[in-house]
Design an enzyme around this catalytic site. Structure first.
Site, PDB file in Angstrom:
ATOM      1  N   ASP A   1      -5.900   0.664   0.344  1.00 47.59           N
ATOM      2  CA  ASP A   1      -5.977   0.945   1.764  1.00 47.59           C
ATOM      3  C   ASP A   1      -7.412   0.713   2.286  1.00 47.59           C
ATOM      4  O   ASP A   1      -8.208  -0.139   1.608  1.00 47.59           O
ATOM      5  CB  ASP A   1      -5.763   2.447   1.885  1.00 47.59           C
TER       6      ASP A   1
ATOM      7  N   LYS B   1       0.912  -1.295   0.082  1.00 48.81           N
ATOM      8  CA  LYS B   1       0.186   0.133   0.153  1.00 48.81           C
ATOM      9  C   LYS B   1       0.756   1.095   0.257  1.00 48.81           C
ATOM     10  O   LYS B   1       0.754   2.083  -0.902  1.00 48.81           O
ATOM     11  CB  LYS B   1      -0.814  -0.148   1.260  1.00 48.81           C
TER      12      LYS B   1
END
Length: 220
Positions: A141, A122
């Site tokens: 996310d 991420k």
DNA sequence: CTCCCGATAT
DNA sequence: ATATCAGGAG
């Protein structure tokens, strides 16, 4: 995920029209700053992160500064963002590796970013897209994961598996913008606790709209 | 899976 | 009181 392939084009087209103006909400000027900001943003609003980073980046100007930071001081400076011990350790150790193995410069490849402690896909994806305008993947996310599930784009919970699903049918040219469009839509409309389907521009492409609002009229 | 963790909205 | 917020490591 069969219907996903059919709907993804329309979803992207509409989201792009509605969120083309807004990009990342994190304030940054350098690759190192977006890296640190993204580490700080874990389980914390970007608003709270933006409150502390101006003074933080005045004090720590490069990777060497963070690498040699006093841990207790840094912890206090970032305490308000939560997880402050983990985050301070990640920032210091990642900076040390940047200094030792990458000549003090934030690397521009996924493979290298993932070698930094405290950095997973991420954060790496955010750094790649925001700092270098590169997309080796799609940053997943909490917002992207939630919207991907509600939109029927993935049934997975593990972010890496959600990312694999998305990468399989989101056109590669859209990877760079996909994350921030979904994040913006997730923050403004498709919120975790109260999704606002009646004002959602893609509710007609979302299999969850009727679940949240049984009497909703789908016609955006 | 659990733990890390403060700030805010509900 | 509780859920959630641009997650990652053990």
């Amino acid at each position: 995920m069969k219907g996903a392939k059919k709907r993804i084009g329309g979803i992207i087209k509409i989201l792009r029209k509605n969120y083309s103006h807004s990009r990342t909400a994190l304030q940054f000027e350098t690759p190192l700053q977006i890296l640190v900001s993204t580490i700080l943003s874990a389980q914390c609003t970007d608003e709270k992160v933006n409150e502390i980073i101006p003074s933080l980046f005045r004090k720590y100007r490069n990777a060497k500064d963070f690498a040699s930071a006093d841990k207790e001081k840094l912890e206090e400076e970032i305490r308000s963002t939560g997880f402050f011990r983990n985050k301070a350790r990640s920032i210091i150790n990642a900076s040390k590796k940047i200094v030792d193995d990458f000549e003090g410069v934030v690397p521009e490849k996924m493979e290298d970013l993932l070698k930094l402690p405290g950095v997973a896909r991420k954060t790496a994806n955010i750094v790649l897209s925001s700092a270098f305008r590169k997309a080796e993947g799609i940053a997943v996310d909490t917002h992207v994961r939630r919207l991907a599930q509600r939109l029927g784009l993935s049934k997975e919970k593990d972010p890496d598996k959600v990312e694999r699903d998305l990468m399989s049918f989101v056109p590669k040219k859209e990877w760079l913008d996909f994350n921030y469009m979904l994040v913006n839509h997730g923050r403004k409309v498709c919120q975790a606790r109260k999704p606002n389907c009646p004002s959602c521009v893609i509710s007609h492409l979302c299999p969850s709209a009727e679940d949240f609002y049984p009497d909703i009229k789908l016609n955006p």
